[in-house]
Scaffold this active site. Structure first.
Site, PDB file in Angstrom:
ATOM      1  N   ASN A  13       0.868  -1.179   0.000  1.00 45.16           N
ATOM      2  CA  ASN A  13       0.000   0.000   0.000  1.00 45.16           C
ATOM      3  C   ASN A  13       0.903   1.227   0.000  1.00 45.16           C
ATOM      4  O   ASN A  13       1.504   1.551   1.019  1.00 45.16           O
ATOM      5  CB  ASN A  13      -0.892  -0.033   1.256  1.00 45.16           C
ATOM      6  CG  ASN A  13      -1.728   1.224   1.409  1.00 45.16           C
ATOM      7  OD1 ASN A  13      -1.755   2.081   0.519  1.00 45.16           O
ATOM      8  ND2 ASN A  13      -2.402   1.361   2.545  1.00 45.16           N
ATOM      9  N   TRP A  14       0.989   1.856  -1.139  1.00 43.66           N
ATOM     10  CA  TRP A  14       1.913   2.994  -1.264  1.00 43.66           C
ATOM     11  C   TRP A  14       1.368   4.248  -0.612  1.00 43.66           C
ATOM     12  O   TRP A  14       2.055   5.260  -0.507  1.00 43.66           O
ATOM     13  CB  TRP A  14       2.225   3.254  -2.741  1.00 43.66           C
ATOM     14  CG  TRP A  14       3.263   2.326  -3.308  1.00 43.66           C
ATOM     15  CD1 TRP A  14       3.640   1.097  -2.795  1.00 43.66           C
ATOM     16  CD2 TRP A  14       4.086   2.538  -4.475  1.00 43.66           C
ATOM     17  NE1 TRP A  14       4.631   0.545  -3.572  1.00 43.66           N
ATOM     18  CE2 TRP A  14       4.924   1.400  -4.620  1.00 43.66           C
ATOM     19  CE3 TRP A  14       4.185   3.548  -5.420  1.00 43.66           C
ATOM     20  CZ2 TRP A  14       5.849   1.276  -5.660  1.00 43.66           C
ATOM     21  CZ3 TRP A  14       5.100   3.421  -6.454  1.00 43.66           C
ATOM     22  CH2 TRP A  14       5.931   2.299  -6.563  1.00 43.66           C
ATOM     23  N   LYS A  15       0.103   4.232  -0.218  1.00 45.15           N
ATOM     24  CA  LYS A  15      -0.534   5.413   0.380  1.00 45.15           C
ATOM     25  C   LYS A  15      -0.315   6.627  -0.536  1.00 45.15           C
ATOM     26  O   LYS A  15      -0.263   6.463  -1.756  1.00 45.15           O
ATOM     27  CB  LYS A  15      -0.028   5.624   1.808  1.00 45.15           C
ATOM     28  CG  LYS A  15      -0.161   4.327   2.638  1.00 45.15           C
ATOM     29  CD  LYS A  15       0.027   4.514   4.099  1.00 45.15           C
ATOM     30  CE  LYS A  15      -0.143   3.171   4.816  1.00 45.15           C
ATOM     31  NZ  LYS A  15      -0.086   3.279   6.253  1.00 45.15           N
ATOM     32  N   HIS A 100      -9.423   1.044   5.043  1.00 48.36           N
ATOM     33  CA  HIS A 100      -8.143   1.235   5.726  1.00 48.36           C
ATOM     34  C   HIS A 100      -8.362   2.157   6.928  1.00 48.36           C
ATOM     35  O   HIS A 100      -9.201   3.073   6.867  1.00 48.36           O
ATOM     36  CB  HIS A 100      -7.116   1.841   4.762  1.00 48.36           C
ATOM     37  CG  HIS A 100      -5.731   1.839   5.335  1.00 48.36           C
ATOM     38  ND1 HIS A 100      -5.310   2.782   6.244  1.00 48.36           N
ATOM     39  CD2 HIS A 100      -4.707   0.975   5.169  1.00 48.36           C
ATOM     40  CE1 HIS A 100      -4.051   2.505   6.596  1.00 48.36           C
ATOM     41  NE2 HIS A 100      -3.670   1.410   5.954  1.00 48.36           N
ATOM     42  N   GLU A 102      -6.801   4.590   7.970  1.00 54.21           N
ATOM     43  CA  GLU A 102      -6.646   6.018   7.664  1.00 54.21           C
ATOM     44  C   GLU A 102      -7.913   6.577   7.016  1.00 54.21           C
ATOM     45  O   GLU A 102      -8.238   7.751   7.194  1.00 54.21           O
ATOM     46  CB  GLU A 102      -5.403   6.218   6.773  1.00 54.21           C
ATOM     47  CG  GLU A 102      -4.126   6.035   7.588  1.00 54.21           C
ATOM     48  CD  GLU A 102      -2.945   5.456   6.824  1.00 54.21           C
ATOM     49  OE1 GLU A 102      -2.914   5.545   5.589  1.00 54.21           O
ATOM     50  OE2 GLU A 102      -2.056   4.893   7.495  1.00 54.21           O
ATOM     51  N   GLU A 170      -5.088  -4.977  10.561  1.00 54.87           N
ATOM     52  CA  GLU A 170      -4.065  -3.959  10.788  1.00 54.87           C
ATOM     53  C   GLU A 170      -4.369  -3.238  12.100  1.00 54.87           C
ATOM     54  O   GLU A 170      -5.200  -2.307  12.125  1.00 54.87           O
ATOM     55  CB  GLU A 170      -4.060  -2.936   9.652  1.00 54.87           C
ATOM     56  CG  GLU A 170      -3.760  -3.523   8.288  1.00 54.87           C
ATOM     57  CD  GLU A 170      -3.186  -2.489   7.331  1.00 54.87           C
ATOM     58  OE1 GLU A 170      -2.107  -2.753   6.799  1.00 54.87           O
ATOM     59  OE2 GLU A 170      -3.794  -1.427   7.138  1.00 54.87           O
ATOM     60  N   GLY A 176       2.781   2.199  10.824  1.00 55.88           N
ATOM     61  CA  GLY A 176       3.777   3.263  10.702  1.00 55.88           C
ATOM     62  C   GLY A 176       4.500   3.604  11.990  1.00 55.88           C
ATOM     63  O   GLY A 176       5.142   4.647  12.081  1.00 55.88           O
ATOM     64  N   SER A 216       3.668  -2.172  10.262  1.00 60.31           N
ATOM     65  CA  SER A 216       5.114  -2.235  10.517  1.00 60.31           C
ATOM     66  C   SER A 216       5.765  -3.560  10.112  1.00 60.31           C
ATOM     67  O   SER A 216       6.693  -4.027  10.770  1.00 60.31           O
ATOM     68  CB  SER A 216       5.414  -1.911  11.988  1.00 60.31           C
ATOM     69  OG  SER A 216       5.010  -0.586  12.280  1.00 60.31           O
ATOM     70  N   GLY A 237       2.960  -1.163   4.216  1.00 57.37           N
ATOM     71  CA  GLY A 237       2.991   0.256   3.894  1.00 57.37           C
ATOM     72  C   GLY A 237       4.400   0.699   3.538  1.00 57.37           C
ATOM     73  O   GLY A 237       4.900   0.441   2.438  1.00 57.37           O
ATOM     74  N   GLY A 238       5.073   1.327   4.481  1.00 63.40           N
ATOM     75  CA  GLY A 238       6.382   1.940   4.241  1.00 63.40           C
ATOM     76  C   GLY A 238       7.377   1.044   3.504  1.00 63.40           C
ATOM     77  O   GLY A 238       8.050   1.483   2.565  1.00 63.40           O
TER      78      GLY A 238
HETATM   79  P1  13P Z   1       3.226   0.351   7.603  1.00 67.45           P
HETATM   80  O1  13P Z   1       3.708  -0.936   6.984  1.00 67.45           O
HETATM   81  O2  13P Z   1       3.962   1.550   7.082  1.00 67.45           O
HETATM   82  O3  13P Z   1       3.157   0.263   9.086  1.00 67.45           O
HETATM   83  O4  13P Z   1       1.720   0.576   7.091  1.00 67.45           O
HETATM   84  C1  13P Z   1       0.828  -0.478   7.189  1.00 67.45           C
HETATM   85  C2  13P Z   1      -0.386  -0.135   6.435  1.00 67.45           C
HETATM   86  O5  13P Z   1      -1.135   0.744   6.811  1.00 67.45           O
HETATM   87  C3  13P Z   1      -0.659  -0.872   5.197  1.00 67.45           C
HETATM   88  O6  13P Z   1      -1.945  -0.658   4.740  1.00 67.45           O
END
Ligand code: 13P
Length: 254
Positions: A13-15, A100, A102, A170, A176, A216, A237-238
Site C-alpha cells: 500500500n503505497w498510500k 483502511h 486512515e 491492521e 507506521g 510495521s 505500507g512503508g
Molecule cells: P506500515 O507498513 O507503514 O506500518 O503501514 C501499514 C499499512 O497501513 C498498510 O496498509
C-alpha cells in the site's frame, strides 16, 4: 513452519506516495519476482490512483497485480474527487483496499460505508481487501477481539468467497509506528477472524479467505509474522516503497 493450503498474498500500500519516477520501483520488484517466488507468493501493489494505469502497463507479463487504495461506493455521477470501482478495473486493477484505518479515521468511514465499497468493488470483479483493526486504547481495554469481530460483521459483504474477498488485520497502533503485536496476539486475532468469517460466510468459504497481517511489517520481522497460523500474507505500507524490502518480505513467505 506452517504448512500452507492458501497461497499467500503480499500487497504493498503505497498510500499518498509515488510519482511517475517511482514506476521504476515497480519494475525493480518485477525483476526480483523470480520463478520460485511466483510459485510461492502472489504480489500486488496499490499505488496512488494516478499511477494505476501506467503501473499496470509497466507490470504487464510480470504476474504482479495492482490495486486501488479505496473506491467509491457509488457507480458514477456527481461525486467530485471520487474514483469508482469501474475506473479502477478499467485502469487494470485487480484489487481495491477498502476500510483502511486512515480512511476510517480521517474520512469517517463507517462499517456500512466500507461494506458498500467492498460490494462496489466486487460488482466490478475487483477483490476488496477489507481492513479491520483495533486502536491502542481498545487493546488496552481488552476489547480488540470484540472490536474486530464487529468490524467484520459490519463490513464484509454477504456471500463473499475466497476468490472475492481478502481481509487485512491492521492494528491501528502498529501502522507506521515500528510496533507490532506479539506472534501470540496475531495468532489469537487471526483465529478469531477466521471464526467470525465462518459464521458470516460458512466454514468452507471462510477457510479459504486470505487473512493478511499489516502494521510495521519489514524484512526483519516478516518471517516470524508470516509463520503465524492463519496469516496468509501481508499488507505492507512503508516497506513496500523500496523494492528490496518488499521482495524481502515476499521471500519470508517461503
Ligand atoms: P506500515 O507498513 O507503514 O506500518 O503501514 C501499514 C499499512 O497501513 C498498510 O496498509
Amino acid at each position: 513452519m506452517v504448512t500452507r493450503s492458501i497461497k499467500p498474498l503480499v500487497a504493498g500500500n503505497w498510500k499518498m506516495n509515488g510519482l511517475k519516477a517511482e514506476l521504476a520501483v515497480a519494475t525493480e520488484i518485477a525483476r526480483g519476482y523470480d520463478r520460485e517466488l511466483k510459485h510461492t507468493v502472489d504480489l500486488a501493489i496499490c499505488p496512488p490512483a494516478t499511477l494505476l494505469f501506467p503501473m499496470t502497463a509497466a507490470l504487464t507479463g510480470s504476474r504482479i497485480a495492482t490495486g486501488g487504495q479505496d473506491c467509491s461506493e457509488q457507480e458514477s455521477g456527481a461525486f467530485t474527487g471520487e474514483v469508482s470501482a469501474a475506473m479502477l478495473a478499467d485502469a487494470g486493477a485487480g484489487y481495491a483496499i477498502v476500510g483502511h484505518s486512515e480512511r476510517r479515521t480521517l474520512h469517517g468511514e463507517t462499517n456500512a460505508i466500507v461494506r458498500a465499497k467492498a460490494e462496489a468493488a466486487q460488482r466490478c470483479l475487483l477483490v476488496p481487501i477489507v481492513c479491520v483493526g483495533e486502536t491502542q486504547a481498545e487493546r488496552a481495554a481488552d476489547k480488540a477481539l470484540a472490536v474486530v469481530r464487529k468490524q467484520l460483521r459490519g463490513s464484509v459483504p454477504d456471500a463473499s468467497t475466497p476468490a472475492t474477498l481478502v481481509i487485512a488485520y491492521e492494528p491501528v497502533w502498529a501502522i507506521g509506528t515500528g510496533l507490532t503485536p506479539t506472534a501470540a496476539d496475531v495468532a489469537e486475532m487471526h483465529e478469531a477472524i477466521r471464526g467470525e468469517l465462518g459464521k458470516l460466510l460458512g466454514k468452507a468459504a471462510a477457510a479459504g479467505v486470505r487473512l493478511l497481517y499489516g502494521g510495521s511489517v519489514k524484512p526483519s520481522n516478516a518471517a516470524e509474522l508470516m509463520n503465524v497460523p492463519h496469516v496468509d500474507g501481508a499488507l505492507v505500507g512503508g516497506a513496500s516503497l523500496k523494492a528490496e524490502d518488499f521482495l524481502g518480505i515476499a521471500r519470508a513467505c517461503r
